[in-house]
Design a protein around this motif. Sequence first.
Motif, short mmCIF file in Angstrom:
data_model
loop_
_atom_site.label_atom_id
_atom_site.label_comp_id
_atom_site.label_asym_id
_atom_site.label_seq_id
_atom_site.Cartn_x
_atom_site.Cartn_y
_atom_site.Cartn_z
N UNK A 189 4.00 18.52 -9.90
CA UNK A 189 3.40 17.49 -10.50
C UNK A 189 4.29 16.56 -10.86
N UNK A 190 5.30 16.95 -11.52
CA UNK A 190 6.20 15.92 -11.88
C UNK A 190 6.93 15.05 -10.74
N UNK A 191 7.17 15.49 -9.36
CA UNK A 191 7.34 14.60 -8.33
C UNK A 191 6.19 13.65 -7.99
N UNK A 192 4.95 14.06 -8.00
CA UNK A 192 3.97 13.00 -8.00
C UNK A 192 3.69 12.05 -9.00
N UNK A 193 4.16 12.29 -10.16
CA UNK A 193 4.13 11.44 -11.47
C UNK A 193 5.12 10.51 -11.21
N UNK A 194 6.55 11.12 -10.70
CA UNK A 194 7.53 10.23 -10.70
C UNK A 194 7.26 9.13 -9.32
N UNK A 195 6.75 9.49 -8.48
CA UNK A 195 6.51 8.39 -7.59
C UNK A 195 5.41 7.35 -7.88
N UNK A 196 4.51 7.79 -8.94
CA UNK A 196 3.51 7.13 -9.32
C UNK A 196 4.39 5.96 -10.38
N UNK A 197 5.01 6.38 -11.22
CA UNK A 197 5.82 5.56 -12.05
C UNK A 197 6.68 4.39 -11.36
N UNK A 198 7.26 4.94 -10.05
CA UNK A 198 8.19 4.24 -9.52
C UNK A 198 7.39 3.20 -8.51
N UNK A 199 6.08 3.45 -8.50
CA UNK A 199 5.15 2.45 -7.65
C UNK A 199 5.66 2.68 -6.24
N UNK A 200 5.92 3.90 -5.83
CA UNK A 200 6.38 4.13 -4.47
C UNK A 200 5.29 3.97 -3.41
N UNK A 201 5.49 2.95 -2.49
CA UNK A 201 4.37 2.56 -1.67
C UNK A 201 4.62 3.34 -0.06
N UNK A 202 5.84 4.01 -0.04
CA UNK A 202 6.10 4.85 1.14
C UNK A 202 4.81 5.61 1.56
N UNK A 203 5.00 5.87 2.92
CA UNK A 203 3.86 6.63 3.50
C UNK A 203 4.11 8.22 3.31
N UNK A 204 3.30 8.78 2.60
CA UNK A 204 3.33 10.19 2.60
C UNK A 204 1.88 10.65 2.15
N UNK A 205 1.76 11.99 2.34
CA UNK A 205 0.37 12.68 2.28
C UNK A 205 -0.30 12.59 0.95
#
Length: 329
Positions: free
Chosen positions: A263-279
């Motif tokens: 959960x923390x990893x996905x929350x982190x990617x969200x807050x970083x506005x990560x637009x990289x291709x991932x599932x």
Amino acid sequence: MDKTTLLKAEPKLAKLFINSRKQNRVANAYLLYGSRNAPLKETAIYLAKSLSCEQDLLACDNCPSCKRFNNGIRPDFHLIDGEQNTIKKDDVKSLEAAFSLSALEKNHRLTYVINRIENITEEASNSLLKFLEEPKEGQVAFLTTYNIQKVLPTIRSRSLEIRVDPVSPKDFYESLLEKDFVLEKGEHKHLSITEAFVLSRFYSNIDEVEQLLKDGFFETGFLAAEEFLNDLVVDYKKACFTLLKSTQQIKDAQCYNWLYLTINEIFTLTLLNDESDNPFQEIIRSLNGHRNAIRDGQKIISEALALKQINLNQTLVIARLAKAINEEY
């Protein structure tokens, strides 16, 4: 880790280490740090092996010394692994006892690796400091951490800090997808794209992933996290119920650890506005509209992960997380 990989993935580290050996100025202690998918342990062990290589400045894996090391014959090497368990005073004492004599093999150095040095107790760190301050001639320490800020300043001041970068996470992700993992009792497992993605964010070694999967903790925690994240996109109340329900199904602390880490990893990617291709891309885009809830939730999860060695009331942690999300959505 091998010579080719080190030279390609960590050129600065390789150059520094080679020059230090050429000039006979190898440090008494190195502190290797980096992100969770950086090969810290593998790099530390490889550098320790290199110091006794009979043919090259970086371990060749072909000389008698390297072959003995690879076969587990390592009388002048000691490993303390704090990945799963807290590093205690007895661990440091066993290190001191092992190195009470000079190197047993000719032209070898006494080398040791302490993996995840941030997971050391205060009592053990005091013993280690004495060991670092008064090393035997030729003795070299390799310490590793994923969180350099948690390493005691007294340990950091006695070590040469070197950052280690991940070894092509995308390539490792693809390798995980292709791997046929053999589990306990001969069972086989192929990772889903989401499982492979999460594991590629934390690991860089296939063997370590296979061992993790045999324990079963990852799958239980990950599936609970994935169900929660999928529900969160559709109905946050259902997601909170799903999260609370997990406390009735999960009994082991390591399962909770992977629930929080995912959960923390996905929350982190969200807050970083990560637009990289991932599932998880669609989930991340949906969560981006609720950044306050995600930020509050991540704070609670980070606190739980920081205290993972303590017997937490997991139900209380989950309840706090559900309440934070419910209030902000």
